[in-house]
Design a protein around this motif. Structure first.
Motif, PDB file in Angstrom:
ATOM      1  N   ASP A 157       0.803  -1.229   0.000  1.00  0.00           N
ATOM      2  CA  ASP A 157       0.000   0.000   0.000  1.00  0.00           C
ATOM      3  C   ASP A 157       0.830   1.271   0.000  1.00  0.00           C
ATOM      4  OD1 ASP A 157      -2.358  -1.303  -0.167  1.00  0.00           O
ATOM      5  OD2 ASP A 157      -2.993  -0.970   1.912  1.00  0.00           O
ATOM      6  N   ASN A 158       1.999   1.227   0.633  1.00  0.00           N
ATOM      7  CA  ASN A 158       2.791   2.446   0.780  1.00  0.00           C
ATOM      8  C   ASN A 158       3.780   2.656  -0.360  1.00  0.00           C
ATOM      9  OD1 ASN A 158       1.549   3.111   3.241  1.00  0.00           O
ATOM     10  ND2 ASN A 158       2.962   1.816   4.395  1.00  0.00           N
ATOM     11  N   LYS A 159       3.686   1.868  -1.411  1.00  0.00           N
ATOM     12  CA  LYS A 159       4.608   1.980  -2.527  1.00  0.00           C
ATOM     13  C   LYS A 159       3.885   2.553  -3.750  1.00  0.00           C
ATOM     14  CE  LYS A 159       7.246  -2.037  -0.941  1.00  0.00           C
ATOM     15  NZ  LYS A 159       8.442  -1.280  -0.573  1.00  0.00           N
ATOM     16  N   LYS A 160       4.632   3.249  -4.586  1.00  0.00           N
ATOM     17  CA  LYS A 160       4.076   3.713  -5.849  1.00  0.00           C
ATOM     18  C   LYS A 160       3.792   2.506  -6.733  1.00  0.00           C
ATOM     19  CE  LYS A 160       6.673   8.069  -5.766  1.00  0.00           C
ATOM     20  NZ  LYS A 160       7.691   8.894  -6.463  1.00  0.00           N
ATOM     21  N   GLU A 161       2.898   2.690  -7.711  1.00  0.00           N
ATOM     22  CA  GLU A 161       2.465   1.556  -8.525  1.00  0.00           C
ATOM     23  C   GLU A 161       3.632   0.838  -9.180  1.00  0.00           C
ATOM     24  OE1 GLU A 161      -0.252   0.543 -12.462  1.00  0.00           O
ATOM     25  OE2 GLU A 161      -0.418   2.494 -11.474  1.00  0.00           O
ATOM     26  N   ILE A 162       4.563   1.576  -9.796  1.00  0.00           N
ATOM     27  CA  ILE A 162       5.678   0.918 -10.474  1.00  0.00           C
ATOM     28  C   ILE A 162       6.565   0.192  -9.476  1.00  0.00           C
ATOM     29  CG2 ILE A 162       7.138   2.989 -10.422  1.00  0.00           C
ATOM     30  CD1 ILE A 162       8.184   2.111 -13.210  1.00  0.00           C
ATOM     31  N   ASP A 163       6.754   0.781  -8.289  1.00  0.00           N
ATOM     32  CA  ASP A 163       7.558   0.145  -7.258  1.00  0.00           C
ATOM     33  C   ASP A 163       6.838  -1.074  -6.677  1.00  0.00           C
ATOM     34  OD1 ASP A 163       9.556   2.028  -7.558  1.00  0.00           O
ATOM     35  OD2 ASP A 163       8.717   3.356  -6.028  1.00  0.00           O
ATOM     36  N   SER A 164       5.510  -0.990  -6.560  1.00  0.00           N
ATOM     37  CA  SER A 164       4.726  -2.111  -6.043  1.00  0.00           C
ATOM     38  C   SER A 164       4.875  -3.329  -6.931  1.00  0.00           C
ATOM     39  CB  SER A 164       3.251  -1.730  -5.936  1.00  0.00           C
ATOM     40  OG  SER A 164       3.040  -0.728  -4.976  1.00  0.00           O
ATOM     41  N   LYS A 165       4.756  -3.143  -8.227  1.00  0.00           N
ATOM     42  CA  LYS A 165       4.856  -4.269  -9.146  1.00  0.00           C
ATOM     43  C   LYS A 165       6.257  -4.855  -9.159  1.00  0.00           C
ATOM     44  CE  LYS A 165       0.989  -3.139 -12.162  1.00  0.00           C
ATOM     45  NZ  LYS A 165       0.488  -2.986 -13.545  1.00  0.00           N
ATOM     46  N   LYS A 166       7.249  -3.998  -9.117  1.00  0.00           N
ATOM     47  CA  LYS A 166       8.633  -4.474  -9.084  1.00  0.00           C
ATOM     48  C   LYS A 166       8.893  -5.251  -7.799  1.00  0.00           C
ATOM     49  CE  LYS A 166      13.451  -2.917  -9.185  1.00  0.00           C
ATOM     50  NZ  LYS A 166      14.351  -1.744  -9.249  1.00  0.00           N
ATOM     51  N   TYR A 167       8.447  -4.724  -6.667  1.00  0.00           N
ATOM     52  CA  TYR A 167       8.632  -5.382  -5.376  1.00  0.00           C
ATOM     53  C   TYR A 167       7.904  -6.723  -5.333  1.00  0.00           C
ATOM     54  CZ  TYR A 167       8.328  -6.038  -0.284  1.00  0.00           C
ATOM     55  OH  TYR A 167       8.383  -6.545   0.993  1.00  0.00           O
ATOM     56  N   PHE A 168       6.671  -6.745  -5.822  1.00  0.00           N
ATOM     57  CA  PHE A 168       5.879  -7.965  -5.821  1.00  0.00           C
ATOM     58  C   PHE A 168       6.522  -9.023  -6.715  1.00  0.00           C
ATOM     59  CE2 PHE A 168       2.063 -10.448  -7.226  1.00  0.00           C
ATOM     60  CZ  PHE A 168       1.680 -10.919  -5.974  1.00  0.00           C
ATOM     61  N   ASN A 169       6.985  -8.619  -7.885  1.00  0.00           N
ATOM     62  CA  ASN A 169       7.620  -9.562  -8.800  1.00  0.00           C
ATOM     63  C   ASN A 169       8.925 -10.111  -8.232  1.00  0.00           C
ATOM     64  OD1 ASN A 169       5.566  -9.240 -10.683  1.00  0.00           O
ATOM     65  ND2 ASN A 169       6.637  -7.615 -11.796  1.00  0.00           N
ATOM     66  N   GLU A 170       9.650  -9.296  -7.504  1.00  0.00           N
ATOM     67  CA  GLU A 170      10.877  -9.766  -6.852  1.00  0.00           C
ATOM     68  C   GLU A 170      10.554 -10.788  -5.765  1.00  0.00           C
ATOM     69  OE1 GLU A 170      12.753  -6.222  -5.474  1.00  0.00           O
ATOM     70  OE2 GLU A 170      13.708  -5.769  -7.400  1.00  0.00           O
ATOM     71  N   MET A 171       9.462 -10.552  -5.016  1.00  0.00           N
ATOM     72  CA  MET A 171       9.053 -11.504  -3.988  1.00  0.00           C
ATOM     73  C   MET A 171       8.725 -12.858  -4.620  1.00  0.00           C
ATOM     74  SD  MET A 171       6.804  -9.574  -1.055  1.00  0.00           S
ATOM     75  CE  MET A 171       5.396  -9.293  -2.114  1.00  0.00           C
ATOM     76  N   VAL A 172       8.048 -12.834  -5.761  1.00  0.00           N
ATOM     77  CA  VAL A 172       7.676 -14.074  -6.435  1.00  0.00           C
ATOM     78  C   VAL A 172       8.924 -14.808  -6.922  1.00  0.00           C
ATOM     79  CG1 VAL A 172       6.449 -15.065  -8.411  1.00  0.00           C
ATOM     80  CG2 VAL A 172       5.427 -13.177  -7.107  1.00  0.00           C
ATOM     81  N   PHE A 173       9.885 -14.083  -7.465  1.00  0.00           N
ATOM     82  CA  PHE A 173      11.136 -14.688  -7.930  1.00  0.00           C
ATOM     83  C   PHE A 173      11.870 -15.370  -6.774  1.00  0.00           C
ATOM     84  CE2 PHE A 173      15.705 -14.522  -8.851  1.00  0.00           C
ATOM     85  CZ  PHE A 173      15.744 -15.166 -10.075  1.00  0.00           C
ATOM     86  N   ASN A 174      11.941 -14.693  -5.632  1.00  0.00           N
ATOM     87  CA  ASN A 174      12.604 -15.272  -4.466  1.00  0.00           C
ATOM     88  C   ASN A 174      11.821 -16.445  -3.888  1.00  0.00           C
ATOM     89  OD1 ASN A 174      14.710 -13.390  -4.545  1.00  0.00           O
ATOM     90  ND2 ASN A 174      13.586 -11.911  -3.287  1.00  0.00           N
ATOM     91  N   LEU A 175      10.496 -16.421  -4.065  1.00  0.00           N
ATOM     92  CA  LEU A 175       9.655 -17.498  -3.549  1.00  0.00           C
ATOM     93  C   LEU A 175      10.011 -18.834  -4.201  1.00  0.00           C
ATOM     94  CD1 LEU A 175       7.136 -18.473  -1.940  1.00  0.00           C
ATOM     95  CD2 LEU A 175       5.756 -17.834  -3.941  1.00  0.00           C
ATOM     96  N   ILE A 176      10.298 -18.833  -5.482  1.00  0.00           N
ATOM     97  CA  ILE A 176      10.632 -20.078  -6.179  1.00  0.00           C
ATOM     98  C   ILE A 176      11.838 -20.744  -5.531  1.00  0.00           C
ATOM     99  CG2 ILE A 176      11.386 -21.055  -8.375  1.00  0.00           C
ATOM    100  CD1 ILE A 176       9.759 -18.860  -9.774  1.00  0.00           C
ATOM    101  N   ASP A 177      12.885 -19.975  -5.243  1.00  0.00           N
ATOM    102  CA  ASP A 177      14.076 -20.529  -4.590  1.00  0.00           C
ATOM    103  C   ASP A 177      13.749 -21.033  -3.192  1.00  0.00           C
ATOM    104  OD1 ASP A 177      15.684 -20.055  -6.770  1.00  0.00           O
ATOM    105  OD2 ASP A 177      16.418 -18.128  -6.041  1.00  0.00           O
ATOM    106  N   HIS A 178      12.943 -20.264  -2.456  1.00  0.00           N
ATOM    107  CA  HIS A 178      12.603 -20.632  -1.081  1.00  0.00           C
ATOM    108  C   HIS A 178      11.822 -21.940  -1.045  1.00  0.00           C
ATOM    109  CE1 HIS A 178      11.546 -19.939   3.164  1.00  0.00           C
ATOM    110  NE2 HIS A 178      10.341 -20.388   2.834  1.00  0.00           N
ATOM    111  N   ILE A 179      10.827 -22.079  -1.903  1.00  0.00           N
ATOM    112  CA  ILE A 179       9.999 -23.281  -1.924  1.00  0.00           C
ATOM    113  C   ILE A 179      10.813 -24.482  -2.381  1.00  0.00           C
ATOM    114  CG2 ILE A 179       7.986 -24.378  -2.966  1.00  0.00           C
ATOM    115  CD1 ILE A 179       7.445 -22.152  -0.829  1.00  0.00           C
TER     116      ILE A 179
END
Length: 209
Positions: free
Chosen positions: A163-185
């Motif tokens: 919520d506290n991130k700008k739209e472009i930053d939100s999408k970048k942050y979310f996509n990075e979380m998903v990328f890291n999730l693959i390694d974690h799982i």
């Protein structure tokens, strides 16, 4: 000495549950734990956007839940850690689904099918806080809306960690979380995917872990 039943304040408790400190990766892992306990052989995770709103959806082909099992699954503290568990039951406190989900989102939906009946249950935390009551929406779905085979879908919406991130930053942050999730799982559940236990396929946004 008098005895009083003192129920927890719903608004205060849900806010406390949200601040326990789950990471995105650990929250997803808790949901996967539940799917493995339910006997799933395939778990698919979709992390995507609908217009400007991110969502996460975790689908499994496990045994699913009936009406009463779903209500209990959505109840905070639904199991005691002292209860006897099956050897593949990875949950201990009956908090994983709720606390993991609430740490990431304000709207939790669970759709599940067992015995040829599909149910949908939803928590809306804004409503819980506003009305200060644990009000769970629950419905039996018709054939067109329901699942076609046994299993469960957990969906997160209103993911307010962005919520506290700008739209472009939100999408970048979310996509990075998903990328890291693959390694974690892949690391956390490798024993379930390499044949050490019953082989389980875990797919994240089309990528097999």
């Amino acid at each position: 000495m008098s005895c009083f039943e003192v129920s927890p304040n719903a608004s205060a408790l849900v806010l406390s549950m949200r601040s326990i400190g789950y990471s995105f990766n650990n929250a997803i892992a808790d949901i996967i734990d539940n799917s493995i306990t339910a006997g799933a052989s395939r778990i698919e995770i979709i992390c995507d956007w609908v217009e400007d709103e991110p969502y996460v959806e975790i689908t499994d082909n496990g045994i699913g839940m009936d009406h009463d099992e779903l209500v209990e699954a959505m109840r905070a503290g639904s199991k005691s850690p002292a209860d006897t568990r099956e050897k593949n039951d990875l949950g201990r406190f009956g908090l994983g689904l709720k606390t993991a989900s609430f740490s990431q989102c304000k709207k939790l939906s669970v759709k599940t099918r067992k015995n040829d009946i599909t149910y949908l249950a939803q928590w809306d935390l804004d409503r819980v806080v506003k009305e200060n009551k644990w009000l769970l929406d629950l419905a039996e779905l018709n054939f067109e809306e329901g699942l076609k085979q046994s299993g469960t879908i957990v969906r997160w919406e209103c993911i307010d960690s962005l919520d506290n991130k700008k739209e472009i930053d939100s999408k970048k942050y979310f996509n990075e979380m998903v990328f890291n999730l693959i390694d974690h799982i892949s690391l956390h559940f490798h024993r379930f995917m390499d044949g050490s236990f019953d082989n389980i396929d875990i797919i994240i946004n089309g990528n097999k872990c």
